[in-house]
Motif scaffolding. Structure first.
Motif: not given
Length: 526
Positions: A6, A10-11, A57
């Motif tokens: 996760a 997000d990065n 994910q």
């Protein structure tokens, strides 16, 4: 692990770095005599992204970043191939046509086998696109669920199989008849009784031979030569070129002398100088007027790892290392005039990069109406490649320098490729596990595998056997027919960026890209 994936999801920029670290490290590991090189980045991205889907994910590299990487890669590849591409093109249009015909046959095999499995048209088109690693063809197929699943199932086998065929092309293809011969230097003592001029010698032996020094005897001064220099009996003449041609010149003019004019540097000296002044980039050797300005000549040019004889019409690039012959007192002046700065090796030329990307991306957006198929475009990759080829060939448009040093272009090829491969890996990895759990996965796999093998073996055999393309260029042609940047990276890595690889890739890539898109659209429509 769910929290870790996760965090990566997000990065995306951190994710990009991780893909490059893991893939770059794995790419240096040798499997027998083979290293994967940058292609390992693609495999790492596929594996990590597929692993992330187990924890629900989705790892993604932004599409705009992936497209930027592809555009930079294609443009810089065009710059590298441009200086030699158009000369090769004049004699290679039949080769391009043969590759197109092989791809059409592969599409026919896909339609026939897919029909036996009762796959719908969009699924066959997607499988065809995956088997040939061509995302624009998937888009042309409509990117329906069936097409996407077919693409994902066929993609990995297509990549691995063509990787093996590229290795076969490089190691077991026809011998390279176009290998650049090492340049040698010799001094000939002229025995012929009739006077001749350097211009006459160039007419007889061509411009692949250079004549750089003359002395009327072993005790006389060593002088530079130009086309009007008259040679007579007992003169000593320095000859530079491929060994077989140098031996022919010696045989025709006289005999090899034990006196080496190059070793006598009191009257004429020589120096390797880097072209780094942007005002000279894209200029022809004759345009520099070194003979008139400094009594100097350029005997050889080293571009990348290749040495070749200088000719008056050769266009110089930033970063070229030229061997200049001049009077000792003029050498420093010539050096200042040409630049001789390390900057000449690494200047990316923002005007060329920005202008080339803008023109190439704009060209890729142009829609051409095709009866029965709607509007088609060549796409960003083919557009930037074509613009790069032209800019690499012309070097300069009026006062504007539109190319860049060989070293800088090579770095951009690798940088753009690493970004694109990371993006492509996330696209395939996010679908691959789901694809292999689909009920028709085996049908997709068999169909795609046959398409890949027919296309790959067809190009390898037709181009290698019928056209007798040497193994180095053949490796680039196989990669270009697959329109797979990772294969070009693999071939470059295996050949230390031999320019013939990029030329072979560029010869067939645009035609292969267009025909795949058209064929996928036809299959999906059927």
């Amino acid at each position: 692990m769910s929290g870790f994936f996760a965090f990566l999801a997000d990065n995306p920029l951190l994710l990009l770095g991780i893909f490059i670290i893991i893939g770059g490290s794995a790419g240096k590991l040798a499997i027998g005599p083979v290293t994967l090189g940058p292609i390992a980045v693609l495999l790492a991205a596929i594996a990590l992204t597929a692993w992330g889907t187990v924890y629900d994910q989705t790892l993604q590299i932004p599409e705009v970043l992936g497209n930027l990487g592809l555009a930079i890669f294609a443009f810089a590849t065009g710059l590298l191939a441009g200086p030699s591409f158009f000369a090769a093109l004049r004699s290679s249009w039949t080769l391009m046509l043969a590759v197109v015909l092989v791809l059409i046959v592969a599409a026919g095999v896909g339609i026939g086998v897919g029909g036996l499995f009762e796959l719908p048209g969009d699924a066959i088109a997607g499988t065809f696109a995956g088997a040939l690693n061509n995302t624009p063809a998937l888009a042309a197929a409509g990117s329906t669920p069936a097409a996407t699943v077919g693409y994902a199932v066929a993609y990995l086998f297509g990549l691995v199989a063509m990787l093996g065929l590229t290795q076969v092309a490089l190691s077991r293809g026809p011998a390279d008849r176009d290998d650049p011969e090492p340049l040698v230097t010799a001094t000939v003592r002229i025995d012929t009784s009739e006077p001749t001029t350097i211009r006459d010698l160039h007419r007889r032996f061509g411009r692949t031979i250079a004549f750089t020094r003359v002395s009327r005897s072993s005790t006389d001064p060593v002088l530079g030569v130009d086309d009007d220099t008259v040679l007579g009996p007992a003169d000593l003449l320095t000859v530079v070129g491929p060994e077989n041609l140098v031996e022919q010149v010696i045989s025709d003019l006289g005999h090899r002398s034990s006196h080496d004019l190059v070793a006598s540097r009191a009257d004429l000296d020589f120096r390797r100088i880097t072209i780094s002044d942007p005002r000279l980039a894209g200029r022809r050797v004759a345009d520099l007027r070194l003979e008139q300005r400094f009594e100097a000549t350029i005997a050889r040019i080293r571009r990348g790892d290749t040495d070749f004889i200088s000719t008056p019409g050769e266009r110089l690039q930033l970063g070229d290392r030229v061997r200049v012959v001049a009077p000792p007192e003029k050498i420093d002046e010539v050096t200042r005039y040409l630049g001789d700065s390390a900057r000449g090796l690494s200047d990316i030329n923002p005007v060329a990069l920005g202008g080339g990307l803008a023109l190439g991306l704009g060209l890729g957006l142009i829609q051409v109406p095709v009866p029965g198929l709607g509007a088609l475009s060549v796409g960003a990759a083919a557009g930037t490649l074509m613009v790069g080829l032209v800019m690499g060939r012309v070097g300069r448009i009026g006062p504007v320098h539109v190319s860049m040093p060989h070293t800088a272009a090579t770095v951009l090829v690798e940088l753009g490729l690493l970004i694109f491969l990371s993006f492509a890996g996330t696209r395939a990895g996010s679908q691959i596990l789901e694809a292999f759990t689909d009920g028709a996965a085996l049908d997709y796999f068999v169909t795609g595998a046959l398409v890949t093998l027919v296309a790959g073996l067809g190009v390898l055999l037709v181009v290698g056997r019928l056209f007798r393309a040497g193994r180095t260029r053949l490796g680039g042609i196989v990669a270009g027919a697959q329109t797979q940047p990772a294969l070009l990276a693999f071939a470059n890595n295996r050949t230390c960026f031999d320019p013939r690889v990029a030329i072979g890739y560029a010869l067939v890539y645009p035609a292969a890209m267009i025909v795949k898109v058209v064929l996928a659209q036809i299959m999906a429509g059927g």
